[in-house]
Design an enzyme around this catalytic site. Structure first.
Site, PDB file in Angstrom:
ATOM      1  N   ASP A  32       0.874  -1.190  -0.347  1.00  0.00           N
ATOM      2  CA  ASP A  32      -0.027  -0.109   0.078  1.00  0.00           C
ATOM      3  C   ASP A  32       0.893   1.253  -0.074  1.00  0.00           C
ATOM      4  O   ASP A  32       1.957   1.179   0.632  1.00  0.00           O
ATOM      5  CB  ASP A  32      -0.894   0.061   1.261  1.00  0.00           C
ATOM      6  N   GLN A  33       0.310   2.157  -0.421  1.00  0.00           N
ATOM      7  CA  GLN A  33       1.151   3.657  -0.642  1.00  0.00           C
ATOM      8  C   GLN A  33       1.746   3.880   0.629  1.00  0.00           C
ATOM      9  O   GLN A  33       2.846   4.396   0.676  1.00  0.00           O
ATOM     10  CB  GLN A  33       0.099   4.594  -1.262  1.00  0.00           C
TER      11      GLN A  33
END
Length: 230
Positions: free
Chosen positions: A64-65
């Site tokens: 995930d970012q």
């Protein structure tokens, strides 16, 4: 904002590198794929990660970012296919560190909670527990508690989208500190870090990489865990 190229993927600083694989320590805030709204992503740095190879390395999986840590890249198509199959079969061992508010009642355990994707016009998409979803299993243990927050070691047995984030909320009763989707945002960022990745290979030593505890964890008072394999 994620740091500039030399700070997170200089060749001498890579957690792992050989003729078919690279592991980078991805900074929090840097998406792996280009966001729909535009902006910088890992794709911008792939040319600089060739390190003498003709082709750019390609990510084998996703983080995930807002998650930092070990991200595996394949240096050629055959390796990409093999590594992808290893992830699909569950042959890859992964260790994450995350921080939650409070103290779990148990010292360790296993969360076996199936997950599915849902979406709405108001909230967009997210992952929710659902008996009709895909099985998701996460093993966890407490590491240390500092000022009312607990550092947890997560070992996901499966690799579902947002698995650890949703399992923290619904399995441990608290979201990860700083999770903007399943909890609330924090100026320090989301406290989830891919600390270790191990992928076995036929006829070769395994890919084994680790990424040190990020500064955002240290600013909350946590130190590097002494025993990742405990």
């Amino acid at each position: 904002m994620p740091p500039a190229f030399p700070d997170f993927c200089a060749e001498q600083a890579l957690p792992f590198s050989d003729g078919e694989a690279l592991v980078i320590d991805k900074p929090a805030g840097l998406p792996v794929s280009r966001p729909r709204k535009g902006g910088r992503s890992l794709e911008d740095f792939l040319p600089a990660l060739r390190f003498g190879f003709q082709r750019e390395p390609q990510p084998v999986h996703r983080l995930d970012q807002d998650t930092s840590g070990c991200l595996l890249l394949a240096r050629h198509a055959k390796a990409l296919k093999r590594f992808g199959a290893a992830f699909e079969s569950g042959a890859v061992s992964k260790v994450y560190w995350g921080v939650i508010e409070g103290l779990p009642e148990e010292q360790s355990g296993t969360i076996d909670l199936s997950l599915a994707k849902t979406s709405s016009a108001a909230d967009g998409w997210r992952i929710v527990p659902s008996p009709e979803g895909k099985r998701a299993v996460t093993h966890w243990r407490q590491i240390v508690t500092v000022e009312g927050r607990t550092l947890i070691e997560f070992r996901p047995e499966t690799g579902r989208t947002h698995q650890i984030r949703v399992h923290a909320l619904h399995g441990l009763g608290q979201p990860l500190v700083g999770d903007p989707v399943y909890g609330r945002s924090d100026p320090a960022g989301m406290m989830l870090h891919a600390a270790r990745l191990t992928l076995p290979r036929d006829g070769k030593p395994p890919i084994a990489a680790s990424a040190r505890l990020p500064d955002r964890f240290r600013k909350l008072g946590f130190a590097e865990p002494e025993d990742v394999d405990g």
